[in-house]
Design an enzyme around this catalytic site. Structure first.
Site, PDB file in Angstrom:
ATOM      1  N   GLU A   1      -2.955  53.950  58.462  1.00 53.12           N
ATOM      2  CA  GLU A   1      -2.284  53.198  57.380  1.00 53.12           C
ATOM      3  C   GLU A   1      -3.379  53.159  56.277  1.00 53.12           C
ATOM      4  OE1 GLU A   1      -0.526  48.987  56.397  1.00 53.12           O
ATOM      5  OE2 GLU A   1       0.714  50.211  57.992  1.00 53.12           O
TER       6      GLU A   1
ATOM      7  N   LYS B   1      -0.293  50.740  68.047  1.00 54.43           N
ATOM      8  CA  LYS B   1       0.042  50.172  66.891  1.00 54.43           C
ATOM      9  C   LYS B   1      -1.288  49.739  65.968  1.00 54.43           C
ATOM     10  CE  LYS B   1       2.415  47.702  63.775  1.00 54.43           C
ATOM     11  NZ  LYS B   1       1.300  46.932  62.882  1.00 54.43           N
TER      12      LYS B   1
ATOM     13  N   HIS C   1      -2.097  53.165  64.464  1.00 52.32           N
ATOM     14  CA  HIS C   1      -1.050  53.251  63.398  1.00 52.32           C
ATOM     15  C   HIS C   1      -1.610  52.372  62.122  1.00 52.32           C
ATOM     16  CE1 HIS C   1       1.952  51.521  60.837  1.00 52.32           C
ATOM     17  NE2 HIS C   1       2.715  52.507  61.021  1.00 52.32           N
ATOM     18  N   ASN C   2      -2.111  51.287  62.309  1.00 54.29           N
ATOM     19  CA  ASN C   2      -2.505  50.686  61.063  1.00 54.29           C
ATOM     20  C   ASN C   2      -3.933  50.988  60.314  1.00 54.29           C
ATOM     21  OD1 ASN C   2      -0.461  48.781  61.930  1.00 54.29           O
ATOM     22  ND2 ASN C   2      -1.457  46.918  61.589  1.00 54.29           N
TER      23      ASN C   2
ATOM     24  N   ARG D   1       9.416  26.494  65.930  1.00 58.65           N
ATOM     25  CA  ARG D   1       8.365  25.192  66.031  1.00 58.65           C
ATOM     26  C   ARG D   1       8.962  24.385  64.874  1.00 58.65           C
ATOM     27  NH1 ARG D   1       3.705  23.497  63.180  1.00 58.65           N
ATOM     28  NH2 ARG D   1       3.435  25.871  62.475  1.00 58.65           N
TER      29      ARG D   1
ATOM     30  N   VAL E   1       4.936  35.211  66.273  1.00 61.64           N
ATOM     31  CA  VAL E   1       4.317  34.166  65.641  1.00 61.64           C
ATOM     32  C   VAL E   1       2.883  34.834  65.437  1.00 61.64           C
ATOM     33  CG1 VAL E   1       5.513  32.439  66.976  1.00 61.64           C
ATOM     34  CG2 VAL E   1       3.298  33.459  67.775  1.00 61.64           C
TER      35      VAL E   1
ATOM     36  N   ASN F   1       0.969  41.651  65.725  1.00 67.60           N
ATOM     37  CA  ASN F   1      -0.512  42.530  65.767  1.00 67.60           C
ATOM     38  C   ASN F   1      -1.484  41.784  66.473  1.00 67.60           C
ATOM     39  OD1 ASN F   1       0.481  44.724  64.253  1.00 67.60           O
ATOM     40  ND2 ASN F   1       0.170  43.688  62.329  1.00 67.60           N
TER      41      ASN F   1
ATOM     42  N   SER G   1       6.165  48.019  63.509  1.00 63.53           N
ATOM     43  CA  SER G   1       5.967  48.309  62.051  1.00 63.53           C
ATOM     44  C   SER G   1       7.199  48.654  61.316  1.00 63.53           C
ATOM     45  CB  SER G   1       5.126  49.746  62.211  1.00 63.53           C
ATOM     46  OG  SER G   1       4.437  50.160  60.733  1.00 63.53           O
TER      47      SER G   1
ATOM     48  N   MET H   1       9.519  38.036  59.173  1.00 60.04           N
ATOM     49  CA  MET H   1       9.818  39.229  60.324  1.00 60.04           C
ATOM     50  C   MET H   1      10.590  38.695  61.294  1.00 60.04           C
ATOM     51  SD  MET H   1       8.263  42.202  59.741  1.00 60.04           S
ATOM     52  CE  MET H   1       7.710  43.039  61.334  1.00 60.04           C
TER      53      MET H   1
ATOM     54  N   HIS I   1     -36.646  60.707  75.880  1.00 61.58           N
ATOM     55  CA  HIS I   1     -35.246  60.653  76.194  1.00 61.58           C
ATOM     56  C   HIS I   1     -34.565  62.110  76.848  1.00 61.58           C
ATOM     57  CE1 HIS I   1     -34.664  56.699  74.750  1.00 61.58           C
ATOM     58  NE2 HIS I   1     -35.203  57.008  73.456  1.00 61.58           N
TER      59      HIS I   1
END
Length: 496
Positions: free
Chosen positions: A198, A191, A194-195, A40, A83, A111, A137, A20, A463
């Site tokens: 998905e 995001k 969004h996932n 790294r 990362v 993410n 995404s 990515m 209640h």
């Protein structure tokens, strides 16, 4: 690049060169921005430079240390981090911050759970460094050719990075699939939802596949052709498109003409964003039943050994279905899939709105839908309608109340019911379709049986309840065991 002349330094830096990261660096360079990359593991830097050379001699330079990396960037420095979420992000920031100064901008593109981004923003703000959490995404292809980008952070930081991300995002009808989501946390929240959507989309498609295969009796090629046809109509979407390709792919590890999909173990993996979405739906008291059903289905798929044992002792329907009208089922599946998808989007948008109101983010829901029209995994023709509906009525409380969508749902709801009924009669689980239809039926009713539940709560816990015929808070002495509980003012304290 070691010169102190800002004009000779790179426009932006990218740290983290897995696929990515590499692809997004190449994307930015492809759009004319000079990019400094670091990682790294130094060998990843060399790999990226080789790709940059091979893919058009793109303006990318490498740095083998955080000091060199930051020194190569023009001010204010702009650094994208890609990362693994969690501790690696904190460790990367810690490495870089020593060489940054007030006014620089760090953008985390992973993410990430949004409270972590808020924490990082607060910590970096003390040093005068601005922090943006930006959902990305589109997978590897999107990162390289144009993803959907969902940034949230200080508006000043967004304005600094906007020229870059606007050019590098996916473009639909001349509009970039990005925009300012709001303050820190908002981008990652959008995001996350969004996932979650998905998850729901993929679950619904899998239920269609199950019925087509095991009730209608279509083979893989026939199903692939059907999905290809659907992809030219209202169901036009990336996930429908790739389903066609998945179903038609022959297995290259065997010579018997079999298909890859039939050899894949029926256990679905996940990274956690769907779980976060369901947790947030509960936290915000917003129904998220389609996404929750998709998540539960992934959990039960993971219990493969248990399911194998259960298949030996638990029975399904014994009566065979009579007079199966295959063409009717196929038409109903198309309509039901569309209706269930709309319901899933309605739930997702309601969740974003609830969180936005709570945190005072002022998220523009029509922008969310617009950003998802291209580049991302859930991109679909449907999102053009959603964008228009939300832009037309900024006060729309639920997508199902839009006149266009309500008419479409009314037209398709009987097909939806027939598919759920078919699943029950066939012993084929349709958790996504069922959850969506249940939500639709509850939402469309002016009165639900919740009055009985509230009466039960008052019976065993005092209640209290509200009445339909008068204002106030009430309690009833339901039988001789009940006593007067006095002042009712505080009885409902603590309720969500």
């Amino acid at each position: 690049m070691s010169s102190n002349d800002n004009s000779k330094k790179c426009d932006i830096g990218l740290y983290g060169l897995a696929v990515m990261g590499q692809n997004f660096a190449l994307n930015m360079a492809d759009h004319g921005f000079s990019v400094c990359v670091s990682n790294r593991t130094p060998s990843k830097v060399d790999d990226t430079l080789q790709r940059a050379k091979a893919e058009g001699d793109l303006p990318i330079v490498g740095a083998k240390s955080p000091k060199e990396f930051c020194a190569n960037l023009s001010k204010p420095r702009k650094i994208v981090i890609l990362v693994q979420a969690g501790k690696p992000v904190d460790e990367t920031i810690e490495k870089l911050v020593e060489f940054l100064e007030k006014g620089d901008v760090i953008i985390d593109g992973g993410n990430e759970w949004y409270p972590n981004q808020i924490r990082r923003h607060e910590e970096l703000a003390k040093k005068g460094i601005m922090f943006v959490g930006m959902g990305i995404s589109g997978g590897e292809e999107g990162a390289r050719n144009g993803p959907s980008l969902m940034p949230g952070g200080p508006k000043e930081a967004y304005d600094i990075i906007e020229p870059i991300i606007t050019k590098c995002a996916a473009q639909v009808k001349g509009e970039a699939c990005t925009g300012y989501c709001g303050p820190i946390g908002a981008g990652n929240y959008v995001k996350m939802v969004h996932n979650g959507i998905e998850y729901g989309d993929m679950q619904l498609i899998s239920e269609v596949y199950d019925i087509l295969k095991n009730v209608v009796g279509l083979n893989n090629d026939e199903m692939a052709k059907l999905f290809e046809k659907w992809n030219t109509g209202d169901l036009d979407s990336y996930l429908i498109e790739i389903t066609t390709k998945v179903l038609s792919k022959k297995d290259d590890k065997s010579d018997d003409g079999s298909y890859v999909v039939d050899k894949i173990l029926d256990k679905t993996g996940m990274k956690g964003t769907g779980r976060w979405t369901v947790q947030e739906a509960a936290e915000q008291s917003v129904p998220g039943s389609v996404i929750a059903a998709a998540l539960d289905s992934r959990y039960i798929s993971g219990r493969k050994d248990e399911r194998v044992e259960a298949s030996k002792v638990l029975n399904g329907p014994t009566d065979e279905l009579q007079n199966i009208e295959k063409e009717q089922i196929i038409n109903d599946l198309e309509s039901a899939l569309y209706a269930a998808k709309v319901t899933s989007y309605a739930q997702g948008m309601s969740l974003i709105k609830a969180a936005s109101d709570k945190h005072k983010w002022n998220v523009d829901l029509s922008l969310c839908a617009s950003m998802w029209r291209g580049g991302c995994i859930i991109r679909a023709a449907l999102l053009h309608k959603i964008t228009d509906a939300l832009a037309k009525n900024k006060d729309l409380t639920n997508l199902l109340l839009d006149p266009g969508f309500s008419a479409e749902m009314n037209d398709r709801q009987m097909s939806w019911r027939r598919i759920v009924t078919l699943g029950v009669a066939s012993g084929i689980a349709t958790p996504g379709f069922s959850a969506g239809l249940t939500y639709y039926d509850q939402y469309r009713r002016a009165r639900l049986p919740a009055n009985l539940i509230q009466a039960q709560r008052d019976f065993f816990g005092g209640h209290t309840f509200e009445r339909t015929d008068m204002e106030g808070t009430f309690h009833v002495l339901w039988d001789e065991s009940h006593k007067d509980i006095g002042d009712l003012t505080g009885r409902r304290a603590g309720e969500l």
